[in-house]
Design a protein around this motif. Structure first.
Motif, short mmCIF file in Angstrom:
data_model
loop_
_atom_site.label_atom_id
_atom_site.label_comp_id
_atom_site.label_asym_id
_atom_site.label_seq_id
_atom_site.Cartn_x
_atom_site.Cartn_y
_atom_site.Cartn_z
N THR A 211 -76.63 26.42 98.15
CA THR A 211 -76.69 26.92 96.78
C THR A 211 -75.39 26.61 96.03
OG1 THR A 211 -78.18 28.69 97.42
CG2 THR A 211 -76.99 28.98 95.34
N TYR A 212 -74.25 26.84 96.69
CA TYR A 212 -72.95 26.59 96.06
C TYR A 212 -72.81 25.12 95.66
CZ TYR A 212 -68.00 25.58 95.63
OH TYR A 212 -66.80 25.13 95.17
N PHE A 213 -73.05 24.22 96.60
CA PHE A 213 -72.89 22.79 96.30
C PHE A 213 -73.94 22.29 95.32
CE2 PHE A 213 -70.41 22.87 100.30
CZ PHE A 213 -69.23 22.39 99.78
N GLY A 214 -75.16 22.82 95.40
CA GLY A 214 -76.19 22.44 94.44
C GLY A 214 -75.79 22.82 93.02
N ASN A 215 -75.30 24.05 92.84
CA ASN A 215 -74.86 24.51 91.52
C ASN A 215 -73.64 23.71 91.05
OD1 ASN A 215 -76.87 26.40 91.41
ND2 ASN A 215 -75.59 28.09 92.11
N LYS A 216 -72.71 23.45 91.95
CA LYS A 216 -71.49 22.73 91.58
C LYS A 216 -71.83 21.34 91.03
CE LYS A 216 -67.32 20.73 93.60
NZ LYS A 216 -66.55 20.55 94.83
N TYR A 217 -72.64 20.60 91.75
CA TYR A 217 -72.94 19.24 91.33
C TYR A 217 -73.90 19.20 90.13
CZ TYR A 217 -70.23 17.82 95.29
OH TYR A 217 -69.20 17.65 96.16
N THR A 218 -74.73 20.21 89.98
CA THR A 218 -75.58 20.31 88.79
C THR A 218 -74.71 20.55 87.56
OG1 THR A 218 -77.46 21.13 90.06
CG2 THR A 218 -77.46 21.59 87.69
#
Length: 139
Positions: free
Chosen positions: A21-28
């Motif tokens: 979730t963290y990396f998905g939100n960061k790159y989004t």
């Protein structure tokens, strides 16, 4: 299944989900910021192509040290008598094609605000800070 294996599986699954979730939100967020910057660049590029003469004059005025903190300006005609105390920015109807319509377009885009005082016959506008920032940094 013993309790230890169940606990370790739960913790690993939770950590994996949180990291995903963290990396998905960061790159989004990074992608959205790039898209916004691209849209903003296209907006200002189109704006300059439509109002180049007026925006060039505004940029020149705002980069002049005497007017660097001025945010309000008047729309005048060279044939009018105008008395203002102190230095002020003004743009003349005779110098720009359809000046009033260009300014209405800038108002519609949220770049300037009509701050004409009630009962006054001279139109007065105010630059938004974001627009001033753009005018000062554009090449």
């Amino acid at each position: 299944m013993d309790f230890l294996s169940l606990t370790i599986g739960f913790l690993v699954g939770t950590a994996t989900g949180a990291a995903g979730t963290y990396f998905g939100n960061k790159y989004t967020d990074i992608r959205k910021a790039k898209e916004y910057k691209t849209v903003e660049e296209l907006f200002y590029k189109k704006l300059w192509s439509e109002h180049e003469k007026l925006l060039s004059e505004m940029k020149s005025d705002l980069t002049n040290p005497d007017f660097s903190y001025h945010r309000e300006f008047y729309v005048l005609s060279k044939s009018w008598m105008f008395n203002a105390s102190g230095p002020h920015l003004s743009y003349y109807l005779e110098d720009h094609d359809s000046l009033e319509q260009q300014l209405k377009s800038l108002v519609g885009k949220g770049l300037i605000v009509d701050v004409t005082e009630f009962g006054k016959s001279v139109t007065k506008y105010q630059f938004t800070d974001k627009f001033v920032e753009h005018l000062k940094v554009v090449n």
